[in-house]
Design an enzyme around this catalytic site. Structure first.
Site, PDB file in Angstrom:
ATOM      1  N   GLU A 224     -18.402  -7.029   2.164  1.00 55.73           N
ATOM      2  CA  GLU A 224     -17.007  -7.131   1.705  1.00 55.73           C
ATOM      3  C   GLU A 224     -16.391  -8.423   2.244  1.00 55.73           C
ATOM      4  OE1 GLU A 224     -14.639  -3.604   2.098  1.00 55.73           O
ATOM      5  OE2 GLU A 224     -12.761  -4.682   1.812  1.00 55.73           O
ATOM      6  N   ARG A 225     -15.766  -9.146   1.342  1.00 58.23           N
ATOM      7  CA  ARG A 225     -15.160 -10.452   1.678  1.00 58.23           C
ATOM      8  C   ARG A 225     -16.198 -11.384   2.260  1.00 58.23           C
ATOM      9  NH1 ARG A 225     -11.344  -9.119  -1.710  1.00 58.23           N
ATOM     10  NH2 ARG A 225      -9.988  -7.473  -0.974  1.00 58.23           N
ATOM     11  N   LYS A 370     -10.824   1.569  11.874  1.00 56.10           N
ATOM     12  CA  LYS A 370      -9.732   1.267  10.938  1.00 56.10           C
ATOM     13  C   LYS A 370      -9.220   2.626  10.478  1.00 56.10           C
ATOM     14  CE  LYS A 370      -8.878  -0.897   6.419  1.00 56.10           C
ATOM     15  NZ  LYS A 370      -9.380  -1.875   5.417  1.00 56.10           N
ATOM     16  N   GLU A 374      -5.305   1.455   4.323  1.00 59.76           N
ATOM     17  CA  GLU A 374      -5.978   1.185   3.056  1.00 59.76           C
ATOM     18  C   GLU A 374      -6.936   2.323   2.678  1.00 59.76           C
ATOM     19  OE1 GLU A 374      -7.578  -2.842   3.528  1.00 59.76           O
ATOM     20  OE2 GLU A 374      -5.647  -3.632   2.880  1.00 59.76           O
ATOM     21  N   ARG A 419       6.591  -4.583   4.461  1.00 59.43           N
ATOM     22  CA  ARG A 419       5.243  -4.346   5.013  1.00 59.43           C
ATOM     23  C   ARG A 419       5.074  -4.962   6.396  1.00 59.43           C
ATOM     24  NH1 ARG A 419      -0.560  -5.960   2.121  1.00 59.43           N
ATOM     25  NH2 ARG A 419      -1.677  -6.305   4.078  1.00 59.43           N
ATOM     26  N   LYS A 452      -4.397  -8.626  14.013  1.00 59.53           N
ATOM     27  CA  LYS A 452      -4.560  -9.906  13.314  1.00 59.53           C
ATOM     28  C   LYS A 452      -3.543 -10.920  13.829  1.00 59.53           C
ATOM     29  CE  LYS A 452      -6.443  -7.749   9.138  1.00 59.53           C
ATOM     30  NZ  LYS A 452      -6.635  -7.762   7.698  1.00 59.53           N
ATOM     31  N   ASP A 457      -1.748 -10.656   6.541  1.00 63.89           N
ATOM     32  CA  ASP A 457      -3.179 -10.440   6.316  1.00 63.89           C
ATOM     33  C   ASP A 457      -3.899 -11.765   6.125  1.00 63.89           C
ATOM     34  OD1 ASP A 457      -5.610  -9.287   5.828  1.00 63.89           O
ATOM     35  OD2 ASP A 457      -5.121  -8.529   3.834  1.00 63.89           O
ATOM     36  N   GLU A 485     -11.592 -15.390   3.198  1.00 62.73           N
ATOM     37  CA  GLU A 485     -11.123 -14.503   2.131  1.00 62.73           C
ATOM     38  C   GLU A 485      -9.964 -15.100   1.338  1.00 62.73           C
ATOM     39  OE1 GLU A 485      -9.741 -10.719   3.555  1.00 62.73           O
ATOM     40  OE2 GLU A 485      -9.003 -10.122   1.590  1.00 62.73           O
ATOM     41  N   TRP A 640       0.880  -5.040  -2.463  1.00 59.35           N
ATOM     42  CA  TRP A 640      -0.310  -5.835  -2.805  1.00 59.35           C
ATOM     43  C   TRP A 640       0.032  -6.874  -3.872  1.00 59.35           C
ATOM     44  CZ3 TRP A 640      -4.671  -1.507  -3.410  1.00 59.35           C
ATOM     45  CH2 TRP A 640      -5.037  -1.063  -2.127  1.00 59.35           C
TER      46      TRP A 640
HETATM   47  C1  GCV Z   1     -12.124  -4.667   5.200  1.00 59.52           C
HETATM   48  C2  GCV Z   1      -7.753  -7.144   3.759  1.00 59.52           C
HETATM   49  C3  GCV Z   1      -9.029  -7.312   2.999  1.00 59.52           C
HETATM   50  C4  GCV Z   1      -9.885  -6.069   3.032  1.00 59.52           C
HETATM   51  C5  GCV Z   1     -10.103  -5.689   4.502  1.00 59.52           C
HETATM   52  C6  GCV Z   1      -8.740  -5.487   5.161  1.00 59.52           C
HETATM   53  C7  GCV Z   1      -8.858  -5.142   6.629  1.00 59.52           C
HETATM   54  O1  GCV Z   1      -6.903  -6.251   3.083  1.00 59.52           O
HETATM   55  O2  GCV Z   1      -8.741  -7.665   1.691  1.00 59.52           O
HETATM   56  O3  GCV Z   1     -11.110  -6.369   2.407  1.00 59.52           O
HETATM   57  O4  GCV Z   1     -10.872  -4.545   4.594  1.00 59.52           O
HETATM   58  O5  GCV Z   1      -8.003  -6.672   5.051  1.00 59.52           O
HETATM   59  O6  GCV Z   1      -8.638  -6.031   7.439  1.00 59.52           O
HETATM   60  O7  GCV Z   1      -9.136  -4.020   6.964  1.00 59.52           O
END
Ligand code: GCV
Length: 862
Positions: A224-225, A370, A374, A419, A452, A457, A485, A640
């Site tokens: 992913e990413r 996590k 999401e 957000r 983060k 994001d 990303e 989003w």
């Molecule tokens: C792994 C963003 C990314 C998701 C990622 C998420 C996260 O939304 O688009 O791909 O998920 O961050 O950090 O959990």
């Protein structure tokens, strides 16, 4: 490397091996060398390229001071190995080692051999340390280290710090590389090789290097990413692999490459990560797949760590909070109503799972979670908060010495319409909570909240996350996104270290309990524990490693991984210095190459900000890909949607987070809160993060906001044009394969940057209703042809049609740049009408050079 040994002792064999200079291409006679050359040409060696030193003076000096390698007791302390038949894939170039000192020795054999263009023998120190020796060890393994370095020098080094010292004088000197542990000595070895790779002197050395942060970790999100799988779309992998760096379930042509088989690239990665001091990796996505907790996978993971362990790299896993309910673990499963984080059932299950892992991986680091983010499950699904959930997991693994990395990337829409406010609103109160024992803060000691850098994001520019400094009673890890990303993926050349440096060196203006400003309060001070005294410290990079030939999908994406490691070791380092090191190690020490590449890198991130999201507008990417522009998109989920962030209307652009807006600003300490609350004191590069900026608002340079906005988009593109041309100027100095790869990417980069500019500017114009500004941009010009002045050129247009009177000369007689510092060249004059003229304009933006080619199509005036 040159000797494949299956983990057996290499002492003696190394000195007798084939010339290590074969790696650097000095001998092309045998077929193995040619294969190795191909492997290097792909970019697969990352920053571990040991090319012969070109400066003859320096080479002679180095040869005098590096005559032997001394690593005593090299086999004395084998690391733990779980997998009995651990082995490399047939035909591999790399080899397994069993101790960190073997890794150090072999890197020196290979590295020094390449750099010096001649073999450097490995010698025991029994007969005394020869002049010119490079001695590696710990006070425990090496009598020479004990003799040459007083015990007191080791006190401040901790477990990972190292020293490099020149001992003796002139021709009668040698070099000692040492630390308290073998891994530290290995780090020092890479530090020493880096000096040579970057053309630095290696005499009179007195280097002490101690990491500021304890856990320097990667989160690799599988696929992913990930933009480093090497199929045409950059999303899948070769030969039945799925693009991920580590193969667990590859099929087809790669079915024989699954772990426990070890591939070359795992060891290149291990060596590369050790070279920058990274000491751990989560191999799976935080959107976790429970397969990684099954017995079969645990065996495979154990094999992987067996191979990585000598390089000081540990393993952790990302998990789902509700994994205990997965039937794959039957009969040891729980029901949903047993997921109460305080229950013995829940804690018992995680303790059993962690114990099972520990049996195969004794130094297993712990779990990353996590939760309630999401769509991932979490304690809130069962009536508990993040503190309850994190502490439940933490209690389960604490007796095993493991840690829980609990991510704060949550944005439950019920918490607040903005957000950006949501995470702190959920985590802050738990940090502030009074405890029965009189202390404050509920999070357990073996929990690190993983946060983060910014509040949204991983955008190309964000203000700092207000949680840094606000969580004084909690351990906190900084999470940075190395994989690109939102910042160009595997197309755009985007060096991210300036962004991380900006975040790490931002003053939080944090205060103590009495409201007094802390003495050390930069984000980096908070992260490394200096500011608020946390002992568990971590930086986590969301990594970009895949099965692409170059391992990261873009030769320049390697720089981001390198920079992450260097900053995790020492966040005070400057991004320019890191770029300089990386360029020299990865490309060349050439006098023309180094400054050109470093300059390209240093402005590249600001260019991305400029043509994608200038002046603090954020999250304008197409919702699925996060690559192309999508400013008009509104999705079912508002937060989003690009429109949720841009709030474009006839008044202006941007999200009002001031006290009269969402009041996000008040999550910062008062100095920052006041600064961001007032549009006049908000830094212009963050403007739209905090304000809905009127189209006519006057910017600091006197231009209306609309004009400035459009020029920013254009400047970003013109920087990419400059980069493309600058790169072309390096062709003769670089290897063909990598040169052409980057050249092709830069061409696409420029096309995509223009797409961003045009899509966004056109969309904003529907709201501003204003004309395209033309004559104040940094590369704006007027030209005079046949005595007539022409101006008002839209910089976004690819060419401009000029109507020239029939009797006028078609030649450009004058070029008048708007910016007096700009220079120009007339590349082509029209000899007649119709005809074509080209003018190249160059100037300097605050982040680097800009270049614009004006193409004029001359036609007869009617
Ligand atoms: C792994 C963003 C990314 C998701 C990622 C998420 C996260 O939304 O688009 O791909 O998920 O961050 O950090 O959990």
């Amino acid at each position: 490397m040159l000797i494949a040994s299956g983990g057996v002792t290499l002492a003696g064999a190394v000195a007798a091996c084939a010339p290590s200079s074969a790696w650097a291409g000095s001998s092309k006679s045998d077929s193995k060398t040619i294969t190795l050359m191909n492997w290097e040409a792909l970019g697969s060696q990352m920053w571990l390229r040991y090319v012969k030193v070109r400066d003859p003076h320096l080479l002679a000096q180095h040869r005098q001071h590096v005559t032997a390698i001394v690593v005593d007791n090299v086999d004395a302390h084998p690391v733990y190995r779980h997998t009995a038949d651990l082995h490399m894939h047939p035909g591999s170039h790399e080899h397994l080692v069993t101790t960190s000192l073997q890794a150090a020795r072999d890197e020196l054999v290979h590295g020094l051999g390449g750099l010096l263009g001649e073999d450097v023998p490995v010698t025991p120190s029994a007969g005394g340390v020869p002049d010119g020796a490079v001695v590696v060890g710990t006070p425990d393994t090496s009598a020479a280290v004990r003799r040459d370095v007083p015990a007191s020098a080791f006190r401040s080094l901790g477990a990972d710090g190292y020293l490099i010292r020149s001992v003796g004088h002139g021709a009668n000197s040698h070099t000692v590389i040492a630390g308290n542990t073998e891994v530290a000595a290995l780090y020092g070895t890479y530090g020493f090789l880096r000096l040579m790779q970057t053309d630095k002197p290696i005499t009179g050395l007195d280097v002490v290097s101690v990491p500021k942060v304890k856990s320097r970790w990667l989160d690799n999100w599988d696929t992913e990413r990930l933009y480093a799988g090497n199929n045409a779309t950059g999303t899948g992998g070769l030969n039945g692999e799925n693009g991920s760096i580590f193969d667990f379930a590859a099929t087809g042509a790669s079915a024989d490459k699954n772990l426990p088989v070890i591939l070359d690239r795992y060891l290149v990665v291990a060596r590369s990560l050790a070279a920058v001091g990274i000491n751990g990796i989560n191999i799976n996505n935080v959107n976790a797949n429970n397969a990684y907790l099954t017995p079969a996978y645990i065996e495979q993971e154990a094999a992987l760590v067996d191979a990585l362990r000598p390089y000081g790299i540990r393993l952790a896993l990302s998990i789902r909070y509700d994994a205990p309910t997965d039937q794959r673990f039957a009969p040891d499963t729980l029901t949903a109503d047993q997921l109460d984080p305080y229950s013995d059932a829940f804690r018992g299950w995680w303790n059993r799972k962690a114990t099972e892992i520990k049996a195969a991986i004794p130094d297993f680091g712990g779990f990353t979670v996590k939760a309630n983010s999401e769509g991932q499950p979490g304690p809130q699904d069962f009536g508990y908060d993040h503190g309850d959930g994190a502490n439940g997991m933490a209690a389960a693994v604490a007796p095993l010495g493991m840690t829980i990395f609990w991510r704060t990337f949550v944005y439950n829409a019920d918490v607040d319409p903005d957000r950006l406010k949501r995470a702190y609103m959920e985590f802050g109160p738990i940090n502030d909570e009074q405890q029965p024992d009189g202390t404050k803060g509920r999070f357990a000691d073996n929990v690190l909240l993983q946060t983060k850098n910014g509040p949204l994001d991983f955008q190309a520019r964000e203000p700092i996350n207000p949680m840094f400094g606000r969580m004084e009673n909690t351990n906190q890890a900084l999470e940075l996104e190395v994989t690109q990303e939102y910042t160009g993926q595997n197309i755009m050349l985007d060096y991210l270290a300036p962004m991380w440096e900006e975040a790490l060196k931002t003053d939080t203006h944090a205060t103590d309990a009495d409201g007094k400003p802390l003495r050390h309060r930069l984000v980096g001070d908070i992260v490394d524990g200096t500011a608020q005294g946390q002992q568990r410290t971590a930086m986590v990079g969301v990594a970009n490693l895949g099965n692409a030939d170059d391992l990261t999908g873009h030769q320049f994406s390697q720089a981001n991984l390198f920079a992450f490691g260097r900053l995790a070791w020492d966040w005070t380092l400057g991004s320019r210095r890191i770029a300089d090191d990386w360029t020299r190690m990865t490309w060349s020490n050439d006098r023309h190459v180094v400054p050109t590449i470093v300059q390209m890198m240093m402005g590249s991130r600001e260019a991305v900000v400029s043509y994608q999201t200038p002046l603090g507008i954020a999250h304008q990417m197409h919702a699925d890909t996060h690559y192309a522009p999508g400013p008009s998109e509104t999705l079912a989920r508002p937060d989003w949607s690009p429109t949720y962030y841009n709030k474009a209307d006839s008044v202006g652009l941007g999200y009002d987070r001031s006290r009269t807006g969402s009041d996000f600003v008040d999550q910062y300490f008062p100095v920052l809160a006041d600064r961001y609350n007032d549009i006049k004191t908000t830094p212009e590069n963050l403007l739209m993060w905090f304000h809905h900026v009127p189209w006519g608002y006057q910017m600091k340079d006197g231009l209306p906001f609309w004009d400035e906005l459009v020029y920013r988009y254009q400047m970003g593109v013109q920087y990419v044009t400059w980069m493309r041309k600058a790169w072309d100027s390096l062709e003769a100095s670089l290897d063909a394969r990598r040169f052409h790869e980057v050249q092709a990417k830069l061409a696409q980069h420029e096309v995509d940057a223009k797409d961003w500019r045009d899509t966004c500017v056109r969309y904003w114009q529907q709201f501003s209703g204003r004309a395209m500004p033309t004559d104040h941009g940094p590369t704006s010009i007027a030209v005079v042809i046949g005595g007539k002045r022409y101006d008002g050129f839209d910089l976004s247009a690819d060419s401009h049609t000029l109507s020239v009177p029939t009797d006028a000369s078609p030649r450009i007689s004058r070029v008048i740049p708007a910016d007096r510092a700009a220079s120009y060249r007339i590349l082509q004059q029209a000899s007649q009408v119709p005809g074509k003229a080209v003018v190249e304009v160059r100037t300097q933006a605050f982040f680097g050079p800009l270049e614009k080619d004006y193409v004029f199509d001359l036609e007869l005036a009617s």
